[in-house]
Design a protein around this motif. Sequence first.
Motif, PDB file in Angstrom:
ATOM      1  N   GLY A  95       0.824  -1.201   0.000  1.00  0.00           N
ATOM      2  CA  GLY A  95       0.000   0.000   0.000  1.00  0.00           C
ATOM      3  C   GLY A  95       0.860   1.253   0.000  1.00  0.00           C
ATOM      4  O   GLY A  95       2.064   1.199   0.266  1.00  0.00           O
ATOM      5  N   ALA A  96       0.231   2.368  -0.304  1.00  0.00           N
ATOM      6  CA  ALA A  96       0.944   3.649  -0.336  1.00  0.00           C
ATOM      7  C   ALA A  96       0.199   4.674   0.509  1.00  0.00           C
ATOM      8  O   ALA A  96      -1.020   4.619   0.647  1.00  0.00           O
ATOM      9  N   VAL A  97       0.963   5.606   1.073  1.00  0.00           N
ATOM     10  CA  VAL A  97       0.414   6.748   1.800  1.00  0.00           C
ATOM     11  C   VAL A  97       1.037   7.985   1.165  1.00  0.00           C
ATOM     12  O   VAL A  97       2.266   8.083   1.107  1.00  0.00           O
ATOM     13  N   ALA A  98       0.207   8.871   0.674  1.00  0.00           N
ATOM     14  CA  ALA A  98       0.675  10.096   0.013  1.00  0.00           C
ATOM     15  C   ALA A  98       1.687   9.767  -1.088  1.00  0.00           C
ATOM     16  O   ALA A  98       2.702  10.438  -1.240  1.00  0.00           O
ATOM     17  N   GLY A  99       1.431   8.695  -1.833  1.00  0.00           N
ATOM     18  CA  GLY A  99       2.280   8.314  -2.950  1.00  0.00           C
ATOM     19  C   GLY A  99       3.554   7.576  -2.580  1.00  0.00           C
ATOM     20  O   GLY A  99       4.318   7.206  -3.451  1.00  0.00           O
ATOM     21  N   LYS A 100       3.788   7.334  -1.297  1.00  0.00           N
ATOM     22  CA  LYS A 100       5.022   6.662  -0.860  1.00  0.00           C
ATOM     23  C   LYS A 100       4.682   5.273  -0.332  1.00  0.00           C
ATOM     24  O   LYS A 100       3.770   5.119   0.477  1.00  0.00           O
ATOM     25  N   ASN A 101       5.453   4.246  -0.791  1.00  0.00           N
ATOM     26  CA  ASN A 101       5.151   2.895  -0.332  1.00  0.00           C
ATOM     27  C   ASN A 101       6.287   2.233   0.442  1.00  0.00           C
ATOM     28  O   ASN A 101       6.102   1.148   0.981  1.00  0.00           O
ATOM     29  N   VAL A 102       7.464   2.860   0.512  1.00  0.00           N
ATOM     30  CA  VAL A 102       8.582   2.245   1.246  1.00  0.00           C
ATOM     31  C   VAL A 102       9.545   3.321   1.721  1.00  0.00           C
ATOM     32  O   VAL A 102       9.719   4.348   1.061  1.00  0.00           O
ATOM     33  N   SER A 103      10.157   3.085   2.874  1.00  0.00           N
ATOM     34  CA  SER A 103      11.260   3.912   3.389  1.00  0.00           C
ATOM     35  C   SER A 103      12.441   2.986   3.587  1.00  0.00           C
ATOM     36  O   SER A 103      12.416   2.103   4.450  1.00  0.00           O
ATOM     37  N   TRP A 104      13.468   3.162   2.759  1.00  0.00           N
ATOM     38  CA  TRP A 104      14.659   2.317   2.829  1.00  0.00           C
ATOM     39  C   TRP A 104      15.594   2.784   3.930  1.00  0.00           C
ATOM     40  O   TRP A 104      15.722   3.976   4.181  1.00  0.00           O
ATOM     41  N   MET A 105      16.275   1.828   4.544  1.00  0.00           N
ATOM     42  CA  MET A 105      17.206   2.103   5.629  1.00  0.00           C
ATOM     43  C   MET A 105      18.544   1.416   5.328  1.00  0.00           C
ATOM     44  O   MET A 105      18.829   1.130   4.175  1.00  0.00           O
ATOM     45  N   GLU A 106      19.307   1.121   6.377  1.00  0.00           N
ATOM     46  CA  GLU A 106      20.625   0.516   6.186  1.00  0.00           C
ATOM     47  C   GLU A 106      20.514  -0.907   5.665  1.00  0.00           C
ATOM     48  O   GLU A 106      19.493  -1.572   5.824  1.00  0.00           O
ATOM     49  N   LYS A 107      21.614  -1.357   5.047  1.00  0.00           N
ATOM     50  CA  LYS A 107      21.659  -2.733   4.554  1.00  0.00           C
ATOM     51  C   LYS A 107      21.754  -3.726   5.716  1.00  0.00           C
ATOM     52  O   LYS A 107      22.286  -3.408   6.776  1.00  0.00           O
ATOM     53  N   VAL A 108      21.249  -4.916   5.473  1.00  0.00           N
ATOM     54  CA  VAL A 108      21.361  -6.020   6.418  1.00  0.00           C
ATOM     55  C   VAL A 108      22.806  -6.511   6.362  1.00  0.00           C
ATOM     56  O   VAL A 108      23.324  -6.813   5.274  1.00  0.00           O
ATOM     57  N   THR A 109      23.458  -6.592   7.502  1.00  0.00           N
ATOM     58  CA  THR A 109      24.848  -7.054   7.535  1.00  0.00           C
ATOM     59  C   THR A 109      24.892  -8.576   7.376  1.00  0.00           C
ATOM     60  O   THR A 109      23.882  -9.266   7.593  1.00  0.00           O
ATOM     61  N   ASP A 110      26.060  -9.092   7.016  1.00  0.00           N
ATOM     62  CA  ASP A 110      26.226 -10.544   6.930  1.00  0.00           C
ATOM     63  C   ASP A 110      25.967 -11.197   8.281  1.00  0.00           C
ATOM     64  O   ASP A 110      25.379 -12.277   8.352  1.00  0.00           O
ATOM     65  N   GLU A 111      26.363 -10.520   9.369  1.00  0.00           N
ATOM     66  CA  GLU A 111      26.134 -11.065  10.711  1.00  0.00           C
ATOM     67  C   GLU A 111      24.639 -11.167  11.015  1.00  0.00           C
ATOM     68  O   GLU A 111      24.167 -12.151  11.580  1.00  0.00           O
ATOM     69  N   GLN A 112      23.866 -10.146  10.642  1.00  0.00           N
ATOM     70  CA  GLN A 112      22.418 -10.185  10.853  1.00  0.00           C
ATOM     71  C   GLN A 112      21.785 -11.284   9.995  1.00  0.00           C
ATOM     72  O   GLN A 112      20.922 -12.022  10.469  1.00  0.00           O
ATOM     73  N   TYR A 113      22.220 -11.368   8.734  1.00  0.00           N
ATOM     74  CA  TYR A 113      21.671 -12.370   7.818  1.00  0.00           C
ATOM     75  C   TYR A 113      21.962 -13.787   8.310  1.00  0.00           C
ATOM     76  O   TYR A 113      21.100 -14.664   8.224  1.00  0.00           O
ATOM     77  N   ASP A 114      23.162 -14.009   8.811  1.00  0.00           N
ATOM     78  CA  ASP A 114      23.576 -15.356   9.240  1.00  0.00           C
ATOM     79  C   ASP A 114      23.108 -15.715  10.644  1.00  0.00           C
ATOM     80  O   ASP A 114      23.314 -16.862  11.078  1.00  0.00           O
ATOM     81  N   ALA A 115      22.452 -14.797  11.351  1.00  0.00           N
ATOM     82  CA  ALA A 115      22.036 -15.045  12.748  1.00  0.00           C
ATOM     83  C   ALA A 115      20.752 -15.880  12.770  1.00  0.00           C
ATOM     84  O   ALA A 115      19.678 -15.396  13.081  1.00  0.00           O
ATOM     85  N   ARG A 116      20.900 -17.169  12.440  1.00  0.00           N
ATOM     86  CA  ARG A 116      19.719 -18.057  12.441  1.00  0.00           C
ATOM     87  C   ARG A 116      19.874 -19.122  13.464  1.00  0.00           C
ATOM     88  O   ARG A 116      20.626 -19.799  13.785  1.00  0.00           O
TER      89      ARG A 116
END
Length: 168
Positions: free
Chosen positions: A147-168
Amino acid sequence: MNASPLRFALTFVVLQTFLTGAVEVWANDMVLADAQQKITRAGARVSVTGSTENFTGQVRVDPVWSADGNSNVSGGLVSFEPGARSAWHTHPAGQRLLVISGVGLIQEWGKPVQEVRPGDLIWCPPGVKHWHGAAPNSAMTHLAVTGAVAGKNVSWMEKVTDEQYDAR
């Protein structure tokens, strides 16, 4: 046969309700008669590569439909190669993801990484920081309905680090 005043009044109300409903149906049919289905042919929408600012690894986005005057949501098929993922992000109106193929990973900020598979439906509430992508050894494709609010549908932030990705 002598009809009582109550029976006459009830018959009148039923007839009036029926006729009013018939007029409403007729009016709705008149409006709908002017509406037409629209077919957007396969291949009419251009696939794009996920930007390196917002994704890690190889990602392809195939737009399915855009938000417009008929609907305030867009849809897209997002295909992640093994190990590819989005950056952390939020959606002002939320997002639904339907996993179509492969094995994926998702994570909400502060919570554990979760594995998702074909047929899994994920609801990302408005404003909740999250990421999603493919598992390390499997590609993954999902349908994203956003969905969109006032024409905006996403707010991008920092990239996922390898440590965050591998934390399973």
